[in-house]
Write a protein that holds these residues in place. Structure first.
Motif, PDB file in Angstrom:
ATOM      1  N   GLU A 194       0.829  -1.204   0.000  1.00  0.00           N
ATOM      2  CA  GLU A 194       0.000   0.000   0.000  1.00  0.00           C
ATOM      3  C   GLU A 194       0.865   1.257   0.000  1.00  0.00           C
ATOM      4  O   GLU A 194       0.566   2.227  -0.708  1.00  0.00           O
ATOM      5  N   LEU A 195       1.946   1.248   0.799  1.00  0.00           N
ATOM      6  CA  LEU A 195       2.830   2.412   0.856  1.00  0.00           C
ATOM      7  C   LEU A 195       3.488   2.669  -0.497  1.00  0.00           C
ATOM      8  O   LEU A 195       3.582   3.819  -0.957  1.00  0.00           O
ATOM      9  N   LEU A 196       3.944   1.611  -1.139  1.00  0.00           N
ATOM     10  CA  LEU A 196       4.569   1.772  -2.452  1.00  0.00           C
ATOM     11  C   LEU A 196       3.570   2.328  -3.458  1.00  0.00           C
ATOM     12  O   LEU A 196       3.908   3.178  -4.287  1.00  0.00           O
ATOM     13  N   ALA A 197       2.331   1.855  -3.404  1.00  0.00           N
ATOM     14  CA  ALA A 197       1.299   2.344  -4.322  1.00  0.00           C
ATOM     15  C   ALA A 197       1.011   3.827  -4.092  1.00  0.00           C
ATOM     16  O   ALA A 197       0.608   4.535  -5.027  1.00  0.00           O
ATOM     17  N   ASP A 198       1.227   4.300  -2.867  1.00  0.00           N
ATOM     18  CA  ASP A 198       0.977   5.706  -2.539  1.00  0.00           C
ATOM     19  C   ASP A 198       2.207   6.588  -2.752  1.00  0.00           C
ATOM     20  O   ASP A 198       2.191   7.768  -2.388  1.00  0.00           O
ATOM     21  N   GLY A 199       3.279   6.024  -3.311  1.00  0.00           N
ATOM     22  CA  GLY A 199       4.468   6.818  -3.593  1.00  0.00           C
ATOM     23  C   GLY A 199       5.485   6.860  -2.470  1.00  0.00           C
ATOM     24  O   GLY A 199       6.467   7.617  -2.552  1.00  0.00           O
ATOM     25  N   ALA A 200       5.277   6.076  -1.415  1.00  0.00           N
ATOM     26  CA  ALA A 200       6.239   5.998  -0.321  1.00  0.00           C
ATOM     27  C   ALA A 200       7.195   4.826  -0.570  1.00  0.00           C
ATOM     28  O   ALA A 200       7.114   4.138  -1.582  1.00  0.00           O
TER      29      ALA A 200
END
Length: 331
Positions: free
Chosen positions: A71-77
Motif C-alpha cells: 500500500e505504501l509503495l502504491a501511494d508513492g512511499a
C-alpha cells in the motif's frame, strides 16, 4: 539500518524474533502519515523511533507488513521489512514491555469509556456503544501478543455496561434485506482453470476461493504454493499473492478486487466483501459488526484443518451461509 545500538537486522526471517517495518514517506500528502499510523495501530505494531515499527516475528505479522508495504509503495512511499534480534540498547523484555504498555493504554481507554457510559444511566447510549466497544475489545485482544494485565479491567467494565444496557433493553426490530442484483456470469475463457494462491490460507484467500468457484469459474481447481518464487504454468491464474493477476489493489482486498474486475454487483456480495475487508485489512473501514465472529469461526477452521484444501471446503460453507443471510440467492 544505521543505529546498530537499537537492533541488528538479520538476513533470514527465521533468524530474528522480531520484524521491522522501516518506512520512508514523501513530504506530501499529509494523509499518508495519518494512514500509516492507523494501519500500524490496527496490526498492533509499536514504534521504535521515527518511522521504524516492530512486530513479533509471526506468519500473520509478515503478511500484514507485506500488504502494508504494498500500500505504501502504491501511494508513492518506500518501505523495507527486516527480521531482527536485540543486541544492545534494548532487550527482549523491553520490547515485550512496550507492547504490553501500548495494549494496556488501549484497554484503559476502553474501560474508562465503558464506565462513563454506564454511569450516565442512558439506555440508548449504552445499547449503541456496547457492540462497538465489544468489537474494540476483540480488536485489541487480537494484537495483544504478550497479555497486558489491563485486559481484565476492560472486560469487567464492559460487563458493567452490558448489565446497564440489558436491564432496560427494548426488543430489536427486524431489518428487511436490500434487493440484490443478479450475479454476473463467468467469462467462458475462465472456466475450468487452475487458480493458484499462497499456502496457509485464511480469510481473504478462503473467501476468494469460494467466490471464484461460486460466481466466476464453477469448474475451478485450486493449487496452494509458497508465497514467493512460484512460476505459474500455462493457463494458471494467481490470486492473493505476490505479482498475482488478482490481488490487493490500493486499499482493496483480493475479494473486493475480484468483484470489481468481474463486474459482480450483487449487494449481498458487496456486504460480504466489507466483512472480508475488515478482517483481512484490519482497518475497520466498514466497521462491520459480523467481522469479529466470522474471524473467530475461520480461526477455528484453520486450527482444526491444517490442509488448505480442507480449509477452503469448510470455509466455503461459512461464506455460502453468510451470503444467504445477507440476502444472496440460494442455490
Amino acid at each position: 539500518m544505521n543505529d546498530t545500538n537499537e537492533l541488528t537486522t538479520q538476513a533470514s526471517v527465521a533468524d530474528g524474533s522480531w520484524l521491522l517495518l522501516i518506512a520512508q514517506l514523501p513530504p506530501k500528502p499529509d494523509y499518508l502519515r495519518v494512514k500509516l499510523r492507523r494501519r500500524i495501530q490496527r496490526i498492533g505494531a509499536v514504534g521504535l523511533r521515527g518511522a521504524v515499527y516492530v512486530l513479533p516475528n509471526q506468519p500473520e505479522a509478515v503478511e500484514d507488513l507485506e500488504w502494508l508495504r504494498t500500500e505504501l509503495l502504491a501511494d508513492g512511499a518506500d518501505a523495507m521489512i527486516c527480521s531482527a534480534m536485540p543486541i544492545a540498547g534494548i532487550t527482549e523484555d523491553d520490547l515485550r514491555g512496550r507492547f504490553r504498555d501500548a495494549r494496556g493504554s488501549e484497554y484503559v481507554a476502553l474501560a474508562e469509556e465503558a464506565r462513563t457510559l454506564a454511569a450516565a444511566n442512558s439506555r440508548d447510549d449504552a445499547e449503541r456503544a456496547l457492540p462497538r466497544l465489544r468489537r474494540r475489545l476483540a480488536e485489541i485482544g487480537r494484537v495483544d501478543f504478550f497479555g497486558a494485565a489491563e485486559r481484565f479491567d476492560a472486560e469487567t467494565a464492559l460487563e458493567g455496561l452490558a448489565a446497564a444496557a440489558s436491564s432496560t433493553r427494548d426488543p430489536v426490530a427486524a431489518e428487511a434485506t436490500d434487493a440484490h442484483a443478479a450475479p454476473a456470469r463467468s467469462d467462458a475463457a475462465l472456466r475450468g482453470r487452475t487458480w493458484v494462491t499462497r499456502e496457509g490460507v485464511f480469510v481473504d484467500r478462503i473467501a476468494s476461493a469460494w467466490l471464484i468457484r461460486r460466481f466466476i469459474d464453477p469448474g475451478a481447481t485450486f493449487k496452494f504454493v509458497q508465497a514467493r518464487g512460484y512460476e505459474p504454468q500455462r493457463d494458471e491464474l494467481r490470486f492473493d499473492m505476490y505479482q498475482a493477476e488478482y490481488t490487493h489493489e490500493g486499499d482493496r482486498c483480493t475479494f473486493e478486487t475480484l468483484l470489481a474486475r468481474f463486474g459482480l454487483t450483487d449487494s449481498a456480495l458487496h456486504a460480504l466483501a466489507e466483512i472480508v475487508h475488515d478482517i483481512d485489512c484490519k482497518d475497520a473501514k466498514f466497521d462491520r459488526p459480523e467481522a469479529a465472529g466470522v474471524e473467530s469461526i475461520l480461526r477455528g477452521i484453520v486450527s482444526a484443518h491444517p490442509a488448505d484444501a480442507d480449509r477452503v471446503v469448510q470455509g466455503s460453507a461459512i461464506f455460502e451461509a453468510l451470503y444467504a443471510q445477507l440476502g444472496g440467492a440460494v442455490r
